[in-house]
Design an enzyme around this catalytic site. Structure first.
Site, PDB file in Angstrom:
ATOM      1  N   ASN A  80       0.877  -1.178   0.000  1.00 53.07           N
ATOM      2  CA  ASN A  80       0.000   0.000   0.000  1.00 53.07           C
ATOM      3  C   ASN A  80       0.917   1.231   0.000  1.00 53.07           C
ATOM      4  O   ASN A  80       1.495   1.565   1.029  1.00 53.07           O
ATOM      5  CB  ASN A  80      -0.890  -0.043   1.250  1.00 53.07           C
ATOM      6  CG  ASN A  80      -1.741   1.211   1.394  1.00 53.07           C
ATOM      7  OD1 ASN A  80      -1.789   2.050   0.500  1.00 53.07           O
ATOM      8  ND2 ASN A  80      -2.415   1.334   2.526  1.00 53.07           N
ATOM      9  N   LYS A 127       0.161   4.252  -0.310  1.00 52.21           N
ATOM     10  CA  LYS A 127      -0.493   5.430   0.279  1.00 52.21           C
ATOM     11  C   LYS A 127      -0.255   6.667  -0.607  1.00 52.21           C
ATOM     12  O   LYS A 127      -0.241   6.541  -1.821  1.00 52.21           O
ATOM     13  CB  LYS A 127      -0.003   5.617   1.716  1.00 52.21           C
ATOM     14  CG  LYS A 127      -0.182   4.339   2.544  1.00 52.21           C
ATOM     15  CD  LYS A 127      -0.040   4.541   4.013  1.00 52.21           C
ATOM     16  CE  LYS A 127      -0.300   3.218   4.734  1.00 52.21           C
ATOM     17  NZ  LYS A 127      -0.200   3.318   6.177  1.00 52.21           N
ATOM     18  N   HIS A 177      -9.653   0.994   5.079  1.00 50.56           N
ATOM     19  CA  HIS A 177      -8.346   1.205   5.729  1.00 50.56           C
ATOM     20  C   HIS A 177      -8.538   2.134   6.930  1.00 50.56           C
ATOM     21  O   HIS A 177      -9.372   3.043   6.886  1.00 50.56           O
ATOM     22  CB  HIS A 177      -7.353   1.821   4.736  1.00 50.56           C
ATOM     23  CG  HIS A 177      -5.962   1.825   5.276  1.00 50.56           C
ATOM     24  ND1 HIS A 177      -5.516   2.803   6.138  1.00 50.56           N
ATOM     25  CD2 HIS A 177      -4.930   0.960   5.122  1.00 50.56           C
ATOM     26  CE1 HIS A 177      -4.262   2.533   6.488  1.00 50.56           C
ATOM     27  NE2 HIS A 177      -3.884   1.428   5.877  1.00 50.56           N
ATOM     28  N   GLU A 213      -6.952   4.553   7.911  1.00 54.22           N
ATOM     29  CA  GLU A 213      -6.774   5.982   7.618  1.00 54.22           C
ATOM     30  C   GLU A 213      -8.029   6.576   6.983  1.00 54.22           C
ATOM     31  O   GLU A 213      -8.305   7.759   7.159  1.00 54.22           O
ATOM     32  CB  GLU A 213      -5.518   6.174   6.743  1.00 54.22           C
ATOM     33  CG  GLU A 213      -4.252   6.038   7.583  1.00 54.22           C
ATOM     34  CD  GLU A 213      -3.041   5.501   6.849  1.00 54.22           C
ATOM     35  OE1 GLU A 213      -3.026   5.515   5.603  1.00 54.22           O
ATOM     36  OE2 GLU A 213      -2.103   5.050   7.533  1.00 54.22           O
ATOM     37  N   GLU A 271      -5.430  -5.112  10.711  1.00 52.98           N
ATOM     38  CA  GLU A 271      -4.449  -4.046  10.898  1.00 52.98           C
ATOM     39  C   GLU A 271      -4.731  -3.319  12.218  1.00 52.98           C
ATOM     40  O   GLU A 271      -5.557  -2.392  12.249  1.00 52.98           O
ATOM     41  CB  GLU A 271      -4.517  -3.049   9.748  1.00 52.98           C
ATOM     42  CG  GLU A 271      -4.199  -3.661   8.404  1.00 52.98           C
ATOM     43  CD  GLU A 271      -3.603  -2.631   7.448  1.00 52.98           C
ATOM     44  OE1 GLU A 271      -2.501  -2.872   6.962  1.00 52.98           O
ATOM     45  OE2 GLU A 271      -4.232  -1.585   7.222  1.00 52.98           O
ATOM     46  N   GLY A 285       2.207   2.404  10.810  1.00 57.79           N
ATOM     47  CA  GLY A 285       3.123   3.536  10.633  1.00 57.79           C
ATOM     48  C   GLY A 285       3.780   3.991  11.927  1.00 57.79           C
ATOM     49  O   GLY A 285       4.387   5.053  11.980  1.00 57.79           O
ATOM     50  N   SER A 331       3.288  -1.880  10.306  1.00 53.77           N
ATOM     51  CA  SER A 331       4.749  -1.831  10.491  1.00 53.77           C
ATOM     52  C   SER A 331       5.440  -3.160  10.182  1.00 53.77           C
ATOM     53  O   SER A 331       6.384  -3.548  10.868  1.00 53.77           O
ATOM     54  CB  SER A 331       5.101  -1.364  11.914  1.00 53.77           C
ATOM     55  OG  SER A 331       4.596  -0.057  12.147  1.00 53.77           O
TER      56      SER A 331
HETATM   57  P1  PGA Z   1       2.673   0.435   7.607  1.00 53.89           P
HETATM   58  O1  PGA Z   1       1.237   0.562   6.938  1.00 53.89           O
HETATM   59  O2  PGA Z   1       3.278  -0.843   7.114  1.00 53.89           O
HETATM   60  O3  PGA Z   1       3.442   1.650   7.147  1.00 53.89           O
HETATM   61  O4  PGA Z   1       2.478   0.412   9.075  1.00 53.89           O
HETATM   62  C1  PGA Z   1       0.410  -0.560   6.793  1.00 53.89           C
HETATM   63  C2  PGA Z   1      -0.931  -0.148   6.254  1.00 53.89           C
HETATM   64  O5  PGA Z   1      -1.404   0.934   6.603  1.00 53.89           O
HETATM   65  O6  PGA Z   1      -1.545  -0.880   5.457  1.00 53.89           O
END
Ligand code: PGA
Length: 265
Positions: free
Chosen positions: A10, A12, A96, A98, A170, A176, A216
């Site tokens: 992803n 982003k 997601h 976010e 997640e 992140g 992460s």
């Molecule tokens: P990240 O993001 O690996 O940077 O923690 C994962 C995600 O949001 O799908």
């Protein structure tokens, strides 16, 4: 039924057109078409066509990071599932954290469910993200949050369509942040999700649905996180922006899978 490992990147809101082409081309040239893994890249929507072109002839699939819940019409700035199919998308991420919590605070489970049903109807495969916040985990609400997000997100889904769904567990506190779930925490949540899927559909369908871990994931922790029997892959954010790191994560997953099945990678 053996579930094929599924690693998705992803990206982003990162990278330029040129960087997308370079990263996708490098991965296309590095991921063997005979590897027993499904790999997907989810670039920003304006670069979907650019990445599609770079992936031409490779086995890597293309995914979008979000979609709208209508087929067409006066919805300024939105993109429909049919448009994603039209430009060659195979997957779409829905729900997601976010978009649930940061960007569109109004994205609730009902909206997520509308997006999911329309996306499936258009022929897309869906990665449905679910996960608890730190607060919810500390208050021992993880299972109930996962249950609600899963049940509402998958409402009205026909059992026959279940196989086109991937669930991405997640934990919001791990996205992140550099913090990750332990192998046990991840496996425990994944086993819970699979048990709920068996109740929502049936045990056979539940056994065929892949559940990715996200939050992460890095080359240094991928093998550990992917070790659980119900962890079928990863949704990778930051570490998917570097070809070497992303490839190492894929290889860590393959290594685990080959140890479990006894087959050579
Ligand atoms: P990240 O993001 O690996 O940077 O923690 C994962 C995600 O949001 O799908």
């Amino acid at each position: 039924m053996a579930r094929k490992l599924f690693i998705a990147g992803n990206w982003k809101m990162n990278l330029s057109a040129e960087q997308c082409t370079a990263l996708a081309s490098e991965l296309a040239g590095s991921v063997g078409s005979d590897w027993p893994v499904e790999v997907a890249l989810c670039p920003p929507c304006v670069y979907l066509s650019v990445v599609r072109a770079a992936l031409d002839g490779s086995a890597i699939r293309l995914g979008a990071q979000n979609v709208y819940c209508e087929s067409n019409g006066a919805f300024t700035g939105q993109i429909s599932p049919g448009m994603l199919v039209d430009i060659g998308c195979d997957y779409v991420i829905i729900g997601h954290s976010e978009t649930r919590h940061t960007i569109e605070p109004d994205e609730d489970d009902a909206l997520i469910n509308r997006k999911l049903l329309l996306a499936l109807d258009a022929g897309l495969n869906v990665i449905l993200c679910i996960g608890e916040t730190l607060d919810q985990r500390e208050q021992a609400q993880t299972d109930s949050v996962l249950d609600t997000q899963l049940t509402a997100g998958l409402a009205n889904l026909q059992p026959a369509s279940a196989e086109t769904i991937t669930i991405a567990y997640e934990p919001v506190w791990a996205i992140g942040t550099g913090q990750t779930a332990t192998t046990d925490q991840a496996q425990q949540a994944h086993a819970f999700v699979r048990a709920r899927l068996a109740e929502l559909f049936d045990p056979v369908a539940a056994n065929g649905i892949r559940i990715q871990y996200g939050g992460s994931v890095k080359p240094t922790n991928a093998a550990e996180l992917l070790a659980g029997p119900d962890v079928d892959g990863a949704l990778v954010g930051g570490a998917s922006l570097k070809a070497d790191d992303f490839l190492e994560i894929i290889k860590a997953g393959l290594q685990n899978a080959s140890q479990t099945s006894g087959t050579a990678v």
